[in-house]
Write a protein that holds these residues in place. Structure first.
Motif, short mmCIF file in Angstrom:
data_model
loop_
_atom_site.label_atom_id
_atom_site.label_comp_id
_atom_site.label_asym_id
_atom_site.label_seq_id
_atom_site.Cartn_x
_atom_site.Cartn_y
_atom_site.Cartn_z
N GLY A 97 59.65 42.01 33.64
CA GLY A 97 59.46 43.42 33.97
C GLY A 97 58.05 43.70 34.47
N MET A 98 57.06 43.09 33.86
CA MET A 98 55.68 43.30 34.29
C MET A 98 55.42 42.64 35.64
N PHE A 99 56.04 41.49 35.88
CA PHE A 99 55.92 40.84 37.18
C PHE A 99 56.50 41.74 38.26
N ALA A 100 57.69 42.29 38.01
CA ALA A 100 58.33 43.18 38.97
C ALA A 100 57.50 44.46 39.16
N THR A 101 56.95 44.98 38.08
CA THR A 101 56.11 46.18 38.17
C THR A 101 54.92 45.90 39.08
N HIS A 102 54.28 44.76 38.87
CA HIS A 102 53.12 44.39 39.69
C HIS A 102 53.50 44.20 41.16
N MET A 103 54.64 43.57 41.39
CA MET A 103 55.03 43.23 42.76
C MET A 103 55.59 44.42 43.55
N PHE A 104 56.30 45.32 42.89
CA PHE A 104 57.06 46.33 43.62
C PHE A 104 56.67 47.78 43.35
N MET A 105 55.70 48.00 42.47
CA MET A 105 55.34 49.38 42.14
C MET A 105 53.84 49.61 42.35
N THR A 106 53.50 50.84 42.57
CA THR A 106 52.10 51.22 42.76
C THR A 106 51.50 51.57 41.40
N VAL A 107 51.22 50.54 40.63
CA VAL A 107 50.59 50.70 39.32
C VAL A 107 49.37 49.79 39.31
N ALA A 108 48.26 50.27 38.79
CA ALA A 108 47.04 49.47 38.76
C ALA A 108 47.25 48.15 38.03
N CYS A 109 46.66 47.09 38.55
CA CYS A 109 46.76 45.76 37.92
C CYS A 109 46.28 45.81 36.48
N GLY A 110 45.24 46.59 36.22
CA GLY A 110 44.72 46.71 34.86
C GLY A 110 45.75 47.26 33.89
N VAL A 111 46.58 48.18 34.36
CA VAL A 111 47.64 48.73 33.51
C VAL A 111 48.69 47.66 33.22
N VAL A 112 49.06 46.90 34.23
CA VAL A 112 50.06 45.84 34.04
C VAL A 112 49.55 44.78 33.08
N VAL A 113 48.29 44.39 33.22
CA VAL A 113 47.69 43.41 32.30
C VAL A 113 47.65 43.99 30.89
N TYR A 114 47.23 45.25 30.76
CA TYR A 114 47.18 45.90 29.45
C TYR A 114 48.57 45.94 28.80
N TRP A 115 49.58 46.38 29.54
CA TRP A 115 50.94 46.44 29.00
C TRP A 115 51.43 45.06 28.58
N THR A 116 51.14 44.04 29.39
CA THR A 116 51.59 42.68 29.09
C THR A 116 50.95 42.16 27.82
N ILE A 117 49.65 42.33 27.69
CA ILE A 117 48.93 41.84 26.51
C ILE A 117 49.30 42.64 25.27
N SER A 118 49.39 43.95 25.40
CA SER A 118 49.74 44.75 24.22
C SER A 118 51.15 44.42 23.74
N ALA A 119 52.06 44.18 24.67
CA ALA A 119 53.43 43.79 24.28
C ALA A 119 53.44 42.41 23.65
N LEU A 120 52.56 41.51 24.09
CA LEU A 120 52.47 40.18 23.48
C LEU A 120 52.10 40.28 22.01
#
Length: 136
Positions: A97-120
């Motif tokens: 989901g985070m890979f798809a968010t990064h590739m196909f949505m206009t969301v800051a990379c920092g947000v995607v990294v934050y969401w990925t790490i916090s979910a980990l």
């Protein structure tokens, strides 16, 4: 399957999500939502009732799947089994989901990294809580 334990585990992980979400996204790391582009976020003071209904339903699915498969997981210690389950959910659910968010949505990379790490961190802990309540 013990319905009472499933309901208790569902409520416990939902409260855990709400507390962690409030502390992290709502306070400590809320700066990530100020990274450009900011026009992708809805204006919101606090989540509405529908958010919590959705959270309960999704956490019930998380708990139910654990209850169905935990005996088949090849780990003897129940809490480690819960952590492993949460890590598996993270790897199979959050990462794609985070890979798809990064590739196909206009969301800051920092947000995607934050969401990925916090979910980990958060999803394996939800597995641990679930395993502690569901038991063997």
């Amino acid at each position: 399957m013990n319905i009472k334990k499933i309901l208790i585990a569902t409520l416990a992980v939902t409260v855990f999500d709400a507390v962690i979400g409030g502390l992290t996204c709502g306070w400590l790391f809320n700066w990530v939502y100020k990274l450009e582009p900011t026009n992708v976020w809805k204006s919101m003071e606090a989540p509405g009732v529908m958010f919590y209904i959705g959270a309960i339903v999704l956490n019930a699915i998380f708990v139910l799947i654990y209850a169905w498969i935990h005996k088949g997981l090849p780990i003897s210690k129940k809490l480690i089994k819960g952590l492993a389950y949460g890590l598996g959910v993270w790897a199979l659910g959050i990462l794609p989901g985070m890979f798809a968010t990064h590739m196909f949505m206009t969301v800051a990379c920092g947000v995607v990294v934050y969401w990925t790490i916090s979910a980990l961190i958060q999803v394996p802990l939800k597995g641990l809580i679930t395993a502690a309540i569901i038991g063997e």
